[in-house]
Design a protein around this motif. Structure first.
Motif, PDB file in Angstrom:
ATOM      1  N   THR A 195       0.844  -1.206   0.000  1.00 11.84           N
ATOM      2  CA  THR A 195       0.000   0.000   0.000  1.00 11.84           C
ATOM      3  C   THR A 195       0.877   1.254   0.000  1.00 11.84           C
ATOM      4  OG1 THR A 195      -1.786  -1.173   1.122  1.00 11.84           O
ATOM      5  CG2 THR A 195      -1.804   1.240   1.261  1.00 11.84           C
ATOM      6  N   LEU A 196       1.905   1.275   0.837  1.00 16.98           N
ATOM      7  CA  LEU A 196       2.805   2.422   0.878  1.00 16.98           C
ATOM      8  C   LEU A 196       3.516   2.606  -0.455  1.00 16.98           C
ATOM      9  CD1 LEU A 196       4.332   2.040   4.456  1.00 16.98           C
ATOM     10  CD2 LEU A 196       2.854   3.890   3.635  1.00 16.98           C
ATOM     11  N   ALA A 197       3.957   1.503  -1.050  1.00 12.25           N
ATOM     12  CA  ALA A 197       4.625   1.587  -2.363  1.00 12.25           C
ATOM     13  C   ALA A 197       3.672   2.160  -3.404  1.00 12.25           C
ATOM     14  CB  ALA A 197       5.130   0.213  -2.773  1.00 12.25           C
ATOM     15  N   SER A 198       2.427   1.696  -3.413  1.00 12.52           N
ATOM     16  CA  SER A 198       1.438   2.176  -4.376  1.00 12.52           C
ATOM     17  C   SER A 198       1.134   3.660  -4.148  1.00 12.52           C
ATOM     18  CB  SER A 198       0.163   1.346  -4.230  1.00 12.52           C
ATOM     19  OG  SER A 198      -0.845   1.852  -5.068  1.00 12.52           O
ATOM     20  N   LEU A 199       0.951   4.075  -2.905  1.00 14.95           N
ATOM     21  CA  LEU A 199       0.634   5.473  -2.610  1.00 14.95           C
ATOM     22  C   LEU A 199       1.816   6.391  -2.921  1.00 14.95           C
ATOM     23  CD1 LEU A 199      -1.306   5.042   0.780  1.00 14.95           C
ATOM     24  CD2 LEU A 199      -2.279   5.755  -1.417  1.00 14.95           C
ATOM     25  N   SER A 200       3.031   5.886  -2.760  1.00 16.38           N
ATOM     26  CA  SER A 200       4.211   6.735  -2.988  1.00 16.38           C
ATOM     27  C   SER A 200       4.449   6.989  -4.480  1.00 16.38           C
ATOM     28  CB  SER A 200       5.456   6.090  -2.382  1.00 16.38           C
ATOM     29  OG  SER A 200       5.828   4.930  -3.111  1.00 16.38           O
ATOM     30  N   GLN A 201       3.835   6.207  -5.359  1.00  8.57           N
ATOM     31  CA  GLN A 201       4.031   6.371  -6.788  1.00  8.57           C
ATOM     32  C   GLN A 201       3.085   7.399  -7.402  1.00  8.57           C
ATOM     33  OE1 GLN A 201       3.838   2.439  -8.468  1.00  8.57           O
ATOM     34  NE2 GLN A 201       5.644   1.739  -7.332  1.00  8.57           N
ATOM     35  N   ARG A 202       2.256   7.993  -6.589  1.00  5.41           N
ATOM     36  CA  ARG A 202       1.296   8.979  -7.096  1.00  5.41           C
ATOM     37  C   ARG A 202       1.923  10.338  -7.230  1.00  5.41           C
ATOM     38  NH1 ARG A 202      -4.354   7.646  -4.128  1.00  5.41           N
ATOM     39  NH2 ARG A 202      -4.547   5.548  -4.918  1.00  5.41           N
TER      40      ARG A 202
END
Length: 194
Positions: free
Chosen positions: A187-194
């Motif tokens: 989740t953190l990886a996905s949110l950080s790519q925004r």
């Protein structure tokens, strides 16, 4: 909070002449389920987690009892209604048992909603990892209740044996801990790519 009565000799003080502070607390504790049912919601919780009986001697009628009351709900309106109902109940018990009382709010943390975006990402990553999940409001505050006023928050809970938490019997399988950590990591990886 406290209830104050009169310490007296356990052997010589007749039952009908006692101002027993602990009996007032016992009455109050028995009122909790009724108050939650009448004034709370299905998410309401109330706990007397700490009590000190003074003077604390086996042969003395308790003259003072100091105690905590932890009340939780996801609605500030419900929390206000519960506070009022608990105060009224304590007042009525004190009057009936000839006790003094103090009902003081030591701290208040407003309920904080999790970010729908963070929750959706947690759900998405759980599905991506092939994990079962259940979305629910949390009665546990942790740091999220404080941080939620600053940043978007979400929480991940993993199963504990028999649902026990904050107990010496609390135990969680390493595989469940790993699964929860992976959900957070993804989740953190996905949110950080925004």
């Amino acid at each position: 909070m406290w209830l104050r009565g009169e310490a007296n000799h356990a052997g010589t003080t007749p039952m009908d002449m006692r101002n027993d502070a602990f009996m007032g607390l016992a009455d109050f504790a028995h009122e909790i389920p009724r108050i939650l049912e009448e004034n709370g919601s299905d998410r309401s919780r109330a706990t007397i987690g700490k009590a000190q009986i003074l003077p604390g001697a086996a042969n003395t009628v308790p003259g003072l009892v100091e105690f905590s009351l932890d009340v939780r709900d996801t609605s500030e309106v419900v929390l206000e209604e519960l506070s009022s109902a608990f105060r009224k109940a304590l007042s009525a018990i004190a009057r009936r048992r000839n006790l003094m009382f103090e009902f003081e709010q030591k701290s208040y943390l407003a309920p904080v909603a999790c970010s729908s975006d963070v929750v959706q990402q947690l759900q998405k990553q759980s599905e991506h990892l092939g994990l079962d999940y259940y979305t629910m409001p949390s009665g546990a505050a942790h740091d999220a209740q404080i941080m939620g006023s600053i940043v978007p928050i979400g929480m991940v809970f993993v199963p504990s044996k028999n649902g026990q938490s904050h107990s010496p019997a609390e135990w969680t399988a390493w595989s469940d801990i790993e699964a929860g950590a992976n959900v957070m990591l993804q989740t953190l990886a996905s949110l950080s790519q925004r």
